[in-house]
Design a protein around this motif. Sequence first.
Motif, PDB file in Angstrom:
ATOM      1  N   TYR A 179      -6.817   0.306   5.606  1.00 16.72           N
ATOM      2  CA  TYR A 179      -5.625   0.563   5.571  1.00 16.72           C
ATOM      3  C   TYR A 179      -4.879   0.410   6.964  1.00 16.72           C
ATOM      4  N   GLY A 188     -11.102   3.954   6.265  1.00 13.16           N
ATOM      5  CA  GLY A 188     -11.165   4.827   5.100  1.00 13.16           C
ATOM      6  C   GLY A 188     -12.697   5.758   5.191  1.00 13.16           C
ATOM      7  N   GLN A 191      -9.424  11.565   7.308  1.00 13.18           N
ATOM      8  CA  GLN A 191      -8.014  10.754   7.548  1.00 13.18           C
ATOM      9  C   GLN A 191      -7.277  11.009   8.754  1.00 13.18           C
ATOM     10  N   VAL A 194      -1.727   8.916   8.115  1.00 11.65           N
ATOM     11  CA  VAL A 194      -2.311   9.112   6.638  1.00 11.65           C
ATOM     12  C   VAL A 194      -2.092  10.294   6.190  1.00 11.65           C
ATOM     13  N   GLN A 195      -2.327  11.523   6.686  1.00 12.01           N
ATOM     14  CA  GLN A 195      -2.154  12.707   5.990  1.00 12.01           C
ATOM     15  C   GLN A 195      -0.909  13.016   5.777  1.00 12.01           C
ATOM     16  N   VAL A 220       0.680  10.828   2.921  1.00 14.39           N
ATOM     17  CA  VAL A 220       0.420  11.332   1.683  1.00 14.39           C
ATOM     18  C   VAL A 220       1.074  12.663   1.461  1.00 14.39           C
ATOM     19  N   LYS A 250       1.353   7.210  -1.566  1.00 11.63           N
ATOM     20  CA  LYS A 250      -0.186   7.067  -2.282  1.00 11.63           C
ATOM     21  C   LYS A 250      -0.728   6.168  -1.124  1.00 11.63           C
ATOM     22  N   LEU A 251      -2.165   6.502  -0.972  1.00 13.92           N
ATOM     23  CA  LEU A 251      -3.030   6.004  -0.039  1.00 13.92           C
ATOM     24  C   LEU A 251      -3.137   4.271  -0.312  1.00 13.92           C
ATOM     25  N   GLU A 252      -2.969   3.847  -1.457  1.00 14.55           N
ATOM     26  CA  GLU A 252      -2.994   2.471  -2.029  1.00 14.55           C
ATOM     27  C   GLU A 252      -1.795   1.889  -1.342  1.00 14.55           C
TER      28      GLU A 252
END
Length: 112
Positions: A78, A89, A93, A97-98, A101, A106-108
């Motif tokens: 990521y 990953g 996190q 990232v936190q 989200v 989305k994480l994706e």
Amino acid sequence: MSNYQDLLAKKAALEKQSAELDKQLHDARRAERAGVISQVKSLMAEHGLTLADLGAGKAGGTGKAPSASAGRKVAPKYRNTATGETWTGRGLQPKWVQAAVASGKKLEDFAI
């Protein structure tokens, strides 16, 4: 009731006694250990065993080899396009990232 000097004298006597007991414990442990080592050497000689037979010298002495992936770097999965920060990953996190989200992404969306 005892005065301060009497208590100090009692404390000194107890500390001396404690030191003597610690020395006795150390000596007893050393003697016990020497006896056990002698017994183990005797059994090894009797049965023709070597240290290699016991798995000595391997990782932690357990006879297991370290895993193939131990200590390897892992490629990031990521990336934060704004800052260039990356995350594999694995593990917790990162804060970026936190935060993303939590804000609805989305994480994706950060996948490399």
